[in-house]
Design an enzyme around this catalytic site. Structure first.
Site, mmCIF file in Angstrom:
data_model
loop_
_atom_site.group_PDB
_atom_site.id
_atom_site.type_symbol
_atom_site.label_atom_id
_atom_site.label_comp_id
_atom_site.label_asym_id
_atom_site.label_seq_id
_atom_site.Cartn_x
_atom_site.Cartn_y
_atom_site.Cartn_z
ATOM 1 C CB SER A 1 -0.855 0.034 1.274
ATOM 2 O OG SER A 1 -1.727 -1.042 1.309
ATOM 3 C CG HIS B 1 -2.278 -0.496 -4.053
ATOM 4 N ND1 HIS B 1 -2.798 0.755 -3.804
ATOM 5 C CD2 HIS B 1 -2.432 -1.191 -2.900
ATOM 6 C CE1 HIS B 1 -3.237 0.801 -2.559
ATOM 7 N NE2 HIS B 1 -3.023 -0.362 -1.997
ATOM 8 C CD GLU C 1 -2.984 3.819 -6.245
ATOM 9 O OE1 GLU C 1 -2.860 5.051 -6.309
ATOM 10 O OE2 GLU C 1 -2.738 3.173 -5.218
ATOM 11 C CG ASN D 1 -3.561 3.582 0.657
ATOM 12 O OD1 ASN D 1 -4.722 3.680 1.018
ATOM 13 N ND2 ASN D 1 -3.030 2.437 0.258
HETATM 14 P P1 NAD Z 1 -3.702 -9.263 6.504
HETATM 15 O O1 NAD Z 1 -3.153 -8.988 7.854
HETATM 16 O O2 NAD Z 1 -5.155 -9.578 6.351
HETATM 17 O O3 NAD Z 1 -2.881 -10.454 5.793
HETATM 18 C C1 NAD Z 1 -1.505 -10.533 5.744
HETATM 19 C C2 NAD Z 1 -1.156 -12.025 5.637
HETATM 20 O O4 NAD Z 1 0.251 -12.145 5.379
HETATM 21 C C3 NAD Z 1 -1.441 -12.793 6.934
HETATM 22 O O5 NAD Z 1 -2.321 -13.867 6.660
HETATM 23 C C4 NAD Z 1 -0.065 -13.276 7.376
HETATM 24 O O6 NAD Z 1 -0.084 -14.565 7.985
HETATM 25 C C5 NAD Z 1 0.675 -13.311 6.038
HETATM 26 N N1 NAD Z 1 2.128 -13.291 6.154
HETATM 27 C C6 NAD Z 1 2.898 -12.563 7.003
HETATM 28 N N2 NAD Z 1 4.203 -12.843 6.784
HETATM 29 C C7 NAD Z 1 4.250 -13.754 5.784
HETATM 30 C C8 NAD Z 1 5.300 -14.436 5.117
HETATM 31 N N3 NAD Z 1 6.577 -14.222 5.447
HETATM 32 N N4 NAD Z 1 5.003 -15.310 4.129
HETATM 33 C C9 NAD Z 1 3.707 -15.537 3.789
HETATM 34 N N5 NAD Z 1 2.662 -14.928 4.390
HETATM 35 C C10 NAD Z 1 2.932 -14.050 5.374
HETATM 36 O O7 NAD Z 1 -3.319 -7.988 5.624
HETATM 37 P P2 NAD Z 1 -3.995 -7.482 4.252
HETATM 38 O O8 NAD Z 1 -5.014 -6.454 4.570
HETATM 39 O O9 NAD Z 1 -4.362 -8.661 3.415
HETATM 40 O O10 NAD Z 1 -2.749 -6.723 3.584
HETATM 41 C C11 NAD Z 1 -1.778 -7.421 2.812
HETATM 42 C C12 NAD Z 1 -1.043 -6.444 1.920
HETATM 43 O O11 NAD Z 1 -1.991 -5.783 1.067
HETATM 44 C C13 NAD Z 1 -0.298 -5.330 2.671
HETATM 45 O O12 NAD Z 1 0.864 -5.000 1.960
HETATM 46 C C14 NAD Z 1 -1.304 -4.191 2.622
HETATM 47 O O13 NAD Z 1 -0.711 -2.933 2.747
HETATM 48 C C15 NAD Z 1 -1.883 -4.379 1.236
HETATM 49 N N6 NAD Z 1 -3.204 -3.773 1.022
HETATM 50 C C16 NAD Z 1 -4.145 -3.788 2.025
HETATM 51 C C17 NAD Z 1 -5.380 -3.195 1.809
HETATM 52 C C18 NAD Z 1 -6.437 -3.189 2.893
HETATM 53 O O14 NAD Z 1 -7.419 -2.429 2.776
HETATM 54 N N7 NAD Z 1 -6.322 -3.991 3.931
HETATM 55 C C19 NAD Z 1 -5.681 -2.620 0.553
HETATM 56 C C20 NAD Z 1 -4.707 -2.657 -0.458
HETATM 57 C C21 NAD Z 1 -3.470 -3.236 -0.207
#
Ligand code: NAD
Length: 290
Positions: A118, A139, A151, A189
């Protein structure tokens, strides 16, 4: 030609990305360090596809085919034959660096890598991937099956065929791409998360209550969700990580994360995904936690 896609991280975003790509005809290998999270992810995808069938947006047979294209695997080595890997693990630069450093030598030389970060510098992440020309930001927005935008962010070294291949995937799954330069938090963001941080300051300073702030912005600014419920939806850990990237990356105190946001994250109250954030989600309806 991209056919097989690995997804690292089966959280909210990895699950949504697997959903839309499988529905778009790609073969998906999904992995996460937590096996429980992978099992939860498959259930979430099935439930969300089921809702799409109920609304007439997906045929039952398409759902069965798409689910059949998603497999969970134990770790990165099992992604060796994929054409593209999308990194969607937690918003933590150390976590992403260690995944990308390990992935480089595992993948075919021609395989592409995209990150769903993000906020973190694509150029910096590309540098540890060992293939910066085949690396870029892709993204997706949350919830992925619903939100139209993706994005696209090139690192300094991203080559044209890589950009074109990722751009084609976005179009093929019916999403709309926009381009952003590689600056902290990109476009959406850079604008959205400081607004959320300001809403937390508004709460911190006692200007309004949780419900007061959310209804003010829903009714007064015509936002679909109030900023605090949106923060819970995104994940407060992710919101805080993005503010920290903005604060450090742009070296401007206007991006200082609100201490109350820090406190919620330190308490483990990170929003919907943990059952509690600015609202408590464990009962029938959300109840403000302040
Ligand atoms: P989340 O906490 O729901 O999921 C993250 C997952 O990554 C978890 O299941 C965790 O176990 C896993 N993880 C951690 N370390 C790991 C590793 N070494 N190998 C494999 N898996 C691993 O978070 P999310 O909301 O899904 O966010 C994930 C990514 O997407 C982040 O970079 C976030 O910034 C981005 N993102 C989030 C949103 C949002 O609204 N939540 C929107 C766009 C982008």
């Amino acid at each position: 030609m991209i056919k097989s896609i690995g997804i690292v991280g089966a959280g909210q975003m990895g699950s949504g990305i697997a959903h839309v790509l499988a529905a778009g005809g790609y073969d998906i290998l999904l992995t996460d360090t937590s096996n429980a999270q992978m099992q939860k992810s498959l259930k979430v995808i099935e439930g969300n596809m089921g809702r799409q069938v109920g609304r007439g947006k997906l045929e039952q047979v398409e759902m069965a085919e798409a689910l059949g294209r998603i497999k969970t695997v134990a770790g990165l080595p099992e992604l060796a034959d994929t054409d593209l890997v999308i990194e969607a693990a937690s918003e933590d630069e150390d976590v992403k660096r260690s995944i990308l450093t390990a992935l480089g030598p595992i993948l075919k030389p021609e395989a592409l890598i995209a990150t769903n970060t993000s906020s973190i510098s694509i150029t910096r992440l590309a540098a540890v991937s060992g293939r910066p020309e085949k690396f870029m930001g892709m993204h997706f927005m949350n919830p992925v099956p619903v939100m139209e935008l993706v994005e696209l962010i090139r690192g300094i070294a991203t080559d044209v065929p890589t950009f074109d291949a990722i751009h084609d995937i976005v179009l093929k799954i019916g999403k709309i791409p926009t381009n952003s330069e590689d600056f902290p938090a990109f476009i959406v963001n850079r604008i959205l998360v400081p607004m959320i941080n300001e809403a937390v300051y508004t709460l911190y300073e006692g200007v309004g209550t949780v419900e007061g702030i959310d209804s003010a912005m829903r009714l007064g600014a015509n936002h679909r969700m109030g900023p605090l419920e949106l923060a819970d939806f995104i994940g407060l850990d992710t919101c805080l990580a993005i503010m920290q990237v903005l604060y450090e990356g742009l070296a401007d105190t206007k991006y200082r994360p609100c201490p109350l946001l820090v406190k919620y994250v330190e308490a483990g109250w990170v929003g919907r995904k943990s059952g509690r954030g600015f609202y408590d989600y464990t009962g029938d309806k959300p109840v403000p936690t302040r």
